[in-house]
Design a protein around this motif. Structure first.
Motif, short mmCIF file in Angstrom:
data_model
loop_
_atom_site.label_atom_id
_atom_site.label_comp_id
_atom_site.label_asym_id
_atom_site.label_seq_id
_atom_site.Cartn_x
_atom_site.Cartn_y
_atom_site.Cartn_z
N ARG A 50 0.89 -1.23 -0.19
CA ARG A 50 -0.15 -0.03 0.10
C ARG A 50 0.88 1.33 0.14
NH1 ARG A 50 -4.20 0.02 4.68
NH2 ARG A 50 -2.26 0.36 5.67
N CYS A 51 2.02 1.26 0.64
CA CYS A 51 2.91 2.37 0.93
C CYS A 51 3.65 2.65 -0.58
CB CYS A 51 3.83 2.25 1.93
SG CYS A 51 3.18 2.35 3.47
N LEU A 52 3.95 1.42 -1.23
CA LEU A 52 4.79 1.65 -2.55
C LEU A 52 3.76 2.21 -3.33
CD1 LEU A 52 7.01 1.15 -4.22
CD2 LEU A 52 6.20 -1.22 -4.42
N ARG A 53 2.43 1.85 -3.49
CA ARG A 53 1.35 2.27 -4.37
C ARG A 53 1.25 3.79 -4.10
NH1 ARG A 53 -3.86 0.81 -2.49
NH2 ARG A 53 -3.10 -1.03 -2.19
N ALA A 65 3.42 5.80 -3.00
CA ALA A 65 4.72 6.40 -3.53
C ALA A 65 4.41 6.64 -5.03
CB ALA A 65 5.92 5.94 -3.35
N LYS A 66 4.07 5.56 -5.80
CA LYS A 66 3.65 5.55 -7.28
C LYS A 66 2.60 6.64 -7.69
CE LYS A 66 5.34 0.90 -8.09
NZ LYS A 66 4.98 -0.60 -8.68
N GLU A 67 1.61 6.75 -7.04
CA GLU A 67 0.63 7.71 -7.19
C GLU A 67 1.19 9.09 -7.08
OE1 GLU A 67 -2.38 6.75 -4.40
OE2 GLU A 67 -2.96 4.98 -5.68
N ILE A 68 1.90 9.13 -6.12
CA ILE A 68 2.71 10.66 -5.90
C ILE A 68 3.29 11.00 -6.93
CG2 ILE A 68 4.22 12.01 -4.64
CD1 ILE A 68 3.12 10.54 -2.17
N LEU A 69 4.44 10.08 -7.63
CA LEU A 69 4.96 10.37 -8.63
C LEU A 69 4.17 10.49 -9.96
CD1 LEU A 69 8.08 7.86 -7.94
CD2 LEU A 69 7.78 10.38 -7.75
N THR A 70 3.27 9.82 -10.28
CA THR A 70 2.60 10.21 -11.40
C THR A 70 1.25 11.16 -11.43
OG1 THR A 70 1.24 8.31 -10.89
CG2 THR A 70 3.14 7.54 -12.26
N GLU A 71 0.76 11.28 -10.38
CA GLU A 71 -0.40 12.01 -10.14
C GLU A 71 -0.42 13.34 -9.56
OE1 GLU A 71 -3.23 9.67 -8.56
OE2 GLU A 71 -3.13 8.00 -9.98
N LEU A 78 14.55 4.99 -7.88
CA LEU A 78 13.49 5.86 -7.15
C LEU A 78 14.13 7.47 -7.62
CD1 LEU A 78 11.14 6.35 -5.62
CD2 LEU A 78 12.59 6.44 -3.48
N LYS A 79 15.42 7.86 -7.47
CA LYS A 79 15.92 9.01 -7.73
C LYS A 79 15.53 9.70 -9.09
CE LYS A 79 20.07 11.68 -7.37
NZ LYS A 79 21.29 11.76 -6.83
N VAL A 80 15.77 8.73 -10.11
CA VAL A 80 15.37 8.86 -11.40
C VAL A 80 13.80 9.08 -11.80
CG1 VAL A 80 15.37 8.12 -13.95
CG2 VAL A 80 17.23 7.66 -12.52
N ALA A 81 12.81 8.31 -11.33
CA ALA A 81 11.61 8.41 -11.22
C ALA A 81 11.13 9.82 -10.65
CB ALA A 81 11.02 7.36 -10.57
N LEU A 82 11.75 10.46 -9.48
CA LEU A 82 11.39 11.44 -8.87
C LEU A 82 11.92 12.73 -9.64
CD1 LEU A 82 10.23 13.06 -6.57
CD2 LEU A 82 12.34 12.61 -5.25
N THR A 83 13.21 12.68 -10.05
CA THR A 83 13.53 13.78 -11.01
C THR A 83 12.74 13.86 -12.26
OG1 THR A 83 15.69 13.44 -10.35
CG2 THR A 83 15.58 14.41 -12.43
N GLU A 84 12.17 12.67 -12.79
CA GLU A 84 11.09 12.90 -14.14
C GLU A 84 9.92 13.57 -13.55
OE1 GLU A 84 11.85 12.40 -17.19
OE2 GLU A 84 13.85 12.12 -16.65
N ALA A 85 9.31 13.04 -12.47
CA ALA A 85 8.26 13.47 -12.10
C ALA A 85 8.27 14.99 -11.57
CB ALA A 85 7.53 13.02 -10.67
#
Length: 106
Positions: free
Chosen positions: A1-4, A6-12, A46-53
């Motif tokens: 649930r926590c990982l989900r 984090a993914k929502e934060i990065l995409t939405e 994670l760092k790459v995904a956060l930078t992209e977001a």
């Protein structure tokens, strides 16, 4: 649930956290665990995904035209608008000012 979460934060989220620590806090788990689970789940760092977001959020904010470049830079974790401008140009090939609604109308 926590990982989900984090993914929502990065995409939405319109304004994702500026740091990985803040993302981990928002997801409700320790940073190291989030990094490991994210890598295992997505194959990406994670760092790459956060930078992209953050770049995506900055680009969207520029297109909306509601904030200044300096405000967008600060909101997305850059201490100086100049640093943001250089990074943005490197990422997108144009300066942030080219993405503002005023510049697009020309």
């Amino acid at each position: 649930r926590c990982l989900r979460r984090a993914k929502e934060i990065l995409t939405e989220d319109r304004t994702p956290p500026a740091t990985m620590t803040a993302l981990a806090s928002a997801a409700g788990m320790p940073l190291r665990r989030l990094q490991r689970l994210f890598r295992e789940s997505t194959g990406a760092e994670l760092k790459v995904a956060l930078t992209e977001a953050r770049f995506r959020a900055a680009r969207d904010a520029l297109l909306r035209g509601e904030l200044s470049i300096k405000q967008i830079a600060w909101q997305n974790g850059f201490m100086h608008a100049t640093s943001f401008t250089h990074a943005f140009r490197k990422r997108y090939g144009v300066p942030p000012s080219a993405m503002t609604s005023r510049q697009r109308r020309r």
